[in-house]
Enzyme design. Structure first.
Site, PDB file in Angstrom:
ATOM      1  N   ASP A 140       8.898 -37.074 -35.291  1.00 52.89           N
ATOM      2  CA  ASP A 140       8.904 -36.891 -33.826  1.00 52.89           C
ATOM      3  C   ASP A 140      10.278 -36.429 -33.358  1.00 52.89           C
ATOM      4  OD1 ASP A 140       7.921 -36.908 -31.266  1.00 52.89           O
ATOM      5  OD2 ASP A 140       8.103 -39.077 -30.987  1.00 52.89           O
ATOM      6  N   ASN A 164      11.041 -33.016 -32.344  1.00 56.27           N
ATOM      7  CA  ASN A 164      11.367 -31.585 -32.509  1.00 56.27           C
ATOM      8  C   ASN A 164      11.647 -30.909 -31.173  1.00 56.27           C
ATOM      9  OD1 ASN A 164      10.788 -31.955 -35.174  1.00 56.27           O
ATOM     10  ND2 ASN A 164       8.892 -30.772 -35.188  1.00 56.27           N
ATOM     11  N   TRP A 203      14.918 -32.074 -29.601  1.00 57.28           N
ATOM     12  CA  TRP A 203      16.038 -31.532 -30.389  1.00 57.28           C
ATOM     13  C   TRP A 203      16.344 -30.106 -29.938  1.00 57.28           C
ATOM     14  CZ3 TRP A 203      16.838 -27.502 -33.866  1.00 57.28           C
ATOM     15  CH2 TRP A 203      17.951 -27.620 -34.713  1.00 57.28           C
ATOM     16  N   HIS A 210      10.448 -27.030 -34.067  1.00 55.11           N
ATOM     17  CA  HIS A 210       9.448 -27.116 -35.144  1.00 55.11           C
ATOM     18  C   HIS A 210       9.940 -26.355 -36.382  1.00 55.11           C
ATOM     19  CE1 HIS A 210       6.952 -29.119 -32.346  1.00 55.11           C
ATOM     20  NE2 HIS A 210       6.574 -28.060 -31.664  1.00 55.11           N
ATOM     21  N   SER A 236      -1.510 -34.034 -34.589  1.00 53.38           N
ATOM     22  CA  SER A 236      -2.530 -35.018 -34.221  1.00 53.38           C
ATOM     23  C   SER A 236      -3.670 -34.319 -33.477  1.00 53.38           C
ATOM     24  CB  SER A 236      -1.922 -36.102 -33.334  1.00 53.38           C
ATOM     25  OG  SER A 236      -1.623 -35.566 -32.060  1.00 53.38           O
ATOM     26  N   LEU A 294       4.799 -36.271 -56.970  1.00 49.62           N
ATOM     27  CA  LEU A 294       4.535 -36.733 -55.601  1.00 49.62           C
ATOM     28  C   LEU A 294       3.235 -36.149 -55.037  1.00 49.62           C
ATOM     29  CD1 LEU A 294       5.829 -38.061 -52.946  1.00 49.62           C
ATOM     30  CD2 LEU A 294       6.583 -35.751 -52.414  1.00 49.62           C
ATOM     31  N   ARG A 344       9.198 -43.857 -38.187  1.00 56.10           N
ATOM     32  CA  ARG A 344       9.054 -42.988 -37.021  1.00 56.10           C
ATOM     33  C   ARG A 344      10.433 -42.584 -36.517  1.00 56.10           C
ATOM     34  NH1 ARG A 344       4.866 -42.673 -32.135  1.00 56.10           N
ATOM     35  NH2 ARG A 344       5.743 -40.807 -31.190  1.00 56.10           N
TER      36      ARG A 344
HETATM   37  C1  FPP Z   1       6.798 -33.758 -33.237  1.00 56.70           C
HETATM   38  O1  FPP Z   1       7.826 -33.372 -32.380  1.00 56.70           O
HETATM   39  C2  FPP Z   1       6.393 -32.683 -34.137  1.00 56.70           C
HETATM   40  C3  FPP Z   1       5.168 -32.078 -34.204  1.00 56.70           C
HETATM   41  C4  FPP Z   1       4.025 -32.448 -33.353  1.00 56.70           C
HETATM   42  C5  FPP Z   1       4.905 -30.986 -35.147  1.00 56.70           C
HETATM   43  C6  FPP Z   1       5.397 -31.225 -36.526  1.00 56.70           C
HETATM   44  C7  FPP Z   1       5.417 -29.962 -37.252  1.00 56.70           C
HETATM   45  C8  FPP Z   1       6.404 -29.573 -38.093  1.00 56.70           C
HETATM   46  C9  FPP Z   1       7.570 -30.392 -38.473  1.00 56.70           C
HETATM   47  C10 FPP Z   1       6.334 -28.217 -38.671  1.00 56.70           C
HETATM   48  C11 FPP Z   1       5.316 -27.954 -39.720  1.00 56.70           C
HETATM   49  C12 FPP Z   1       5.285 -28.940 -40.815  1.00 56.70           C
HETATM   50  C13 FPP Z   1       4.947 -28.721 -42.092  1.00 56.70           C
HETATM   51  C14 FPP Z   1       4.582 -29.876 -42.936  1.00 56.70           C
HETATM   52  C15 FPP Z   1       4.959 -27.409 -42.726  1.00 56.70           C
HETATM   53  P1  FPP Z   1       7.482 -33.181 -30.845  1.00 56.70           P
HETATM   54  O2  FPP Z   1       7.129 -31.755 -30.633  1.00 56.70           O
HETATM   55  O3  FPP Z   1       6.449 -34.167 -30.436  1.00 56.70           O
HETATM   56  O4  FPP Z   1       8.873 -33.497 -30.183  1.00 56.70           O
HETATM   57  P2  FPP Z   1       9.155 -34.176 -28.770  1.00 56.70           P
HETATM   58  O5  FPP Z   1       8.607 -35.581 -28.857  1.00 56.70           O
HETATM   59  O6  FPP Z   1      10.628 -34.151 -28.667  1.00 56.70           O
HETATM   60  O7  FPP Z   1       8.456 -33.364 -27.734  1.00 56.70           O
END
Ligand code: FPP
Length: 246
Positions: free
Chosen positions: A21, A23, A26, A38, A66, A132, A189
């Site tokens: 969580d 991205n 950030w 992302h 999700s 893994l 988390r």
């Molecule tokens: C959560 O941060 C992240 C996601 C919902 C997407 C995760 C996807 C990746 C890391 C990229 C693809 C992964 C792989 C395995 C190739 P958020 O967007 O909810 O951040 P925020 O809470 O700051 O809004």
């Protein structure tokens, strides 16, 4: 001494689950679009997968998308799906080199065809790897998974294949998407949020929970090692008392 050197490799968690969580925040903090977060999150995924493999962790399960994430702006959903496609395509060589077996949980039929095709190809190619097991939770909802398991069991009862009295915890577990995975002992988390967000609700019954303020794109293998070290300092009692454990 680094975190890694302090870890007792005889007492590793077999299965670590991660809620990646932060991205978006950030990226926002850097004055960039959420998608930039992302893209950088993928670098953390790569580093953490390598770190887990190098330590000898057997199962790593990442909450990648999700069921609720479908409600995000279309632009962001499309960008994440494209990122997934390009990442799997680019990383497959590395997965093979590192002996990683790819696996997925979630409603895979909800994903764009190109995305599931890329994933299925990678799953097939890595099927013989013995290191893994990397599971990506995609279009995943734990409550939906539980409802689907219940429906599948109910159908077996209706057809006479099962009796109500035969429904044990083991039988129920076998009908979840995670039937081929042990329960996680550690759930991490990132981003300073203290929620489970509909992730592996059944499976984390006895997991140790680890929360860090680090945003996912800043989380690297050293942070994983720190979390494992923290896990090893805890006493897992499973409802018993300290003296019974020791
Ligand atoms: C959560 O941060 C992240 C996601 C919902 C997407 C995760 C996807 C990746 C890391 C990229 C693809 C992964 C792989 C395995 C190739 P958020 O967007 O909810 O951040 P925020 O809470 O700051 O809004």
């Amino acid at each position: 001494m680094g975190f890694k050197e302090q870890i007792d490799t005889a007492r590793l968690p077999q299965h670590i689950a991660v809620i990646m969580d932060g991205n978006g925040r950030w990226a926002k903090g850097k004055g960039k679009l959420r998608v930039f977060g992302h893209h950088n999150g993928v670098l953390s995924v790569r580093d953490v997968v390598e770190g887990a493999g190098e330590l000898g962790i057997k199962y790593l399960t990442l909450y990648t998308f999700s069921s609720e994430n479908w409600n995000r702006p279309k632009f962001e959903v499309t960008a994440i799906m494209e990122l997934l496609i390009s990442t799997i395509n680019k990383e497959i060589r590395k997965l093979m080199d590192n002996n990683v077996r790819l696996n997925t949980i979630g409603d895979m039929d909800m994903l764009p065809a190109k995305c599931s095709a890329e994933l299925n190809n990678a799953i097939t190619q890595t099927a013989g790897n013995t290191g893994l097991v990397l599971t990506l939770a995609l279009s995943y909802s734990s409550r939906r998974e539980i409802v689907q398991a219940t429906q599948a069991i109910a159908r077996k009862v209706e057809s006479g294949e099962l009796k109500a009295a035969d429904i044990t915890e083991e039988v129920f577990s076998q009908h979840l998407h995670t039937s081929n995975l042990p329960d996680p002992e550690l759930l991490i988390r990132t981003s300073g949020e203290y929620r489970i967000s509909n992730y592996l609700l059944w499976q984390i019954a006895y997991a140790e929970l680890y929360f860090t303020d680090k945003l996912w794109p800043d989380f690297r293998r050293e942070d994983l090692f720190e979390a494992i070290l923290d896990y090893q300092k805890r006493e897992r009692r499973f409802g018993m008392i300290s003296e019974q454990i020791n």
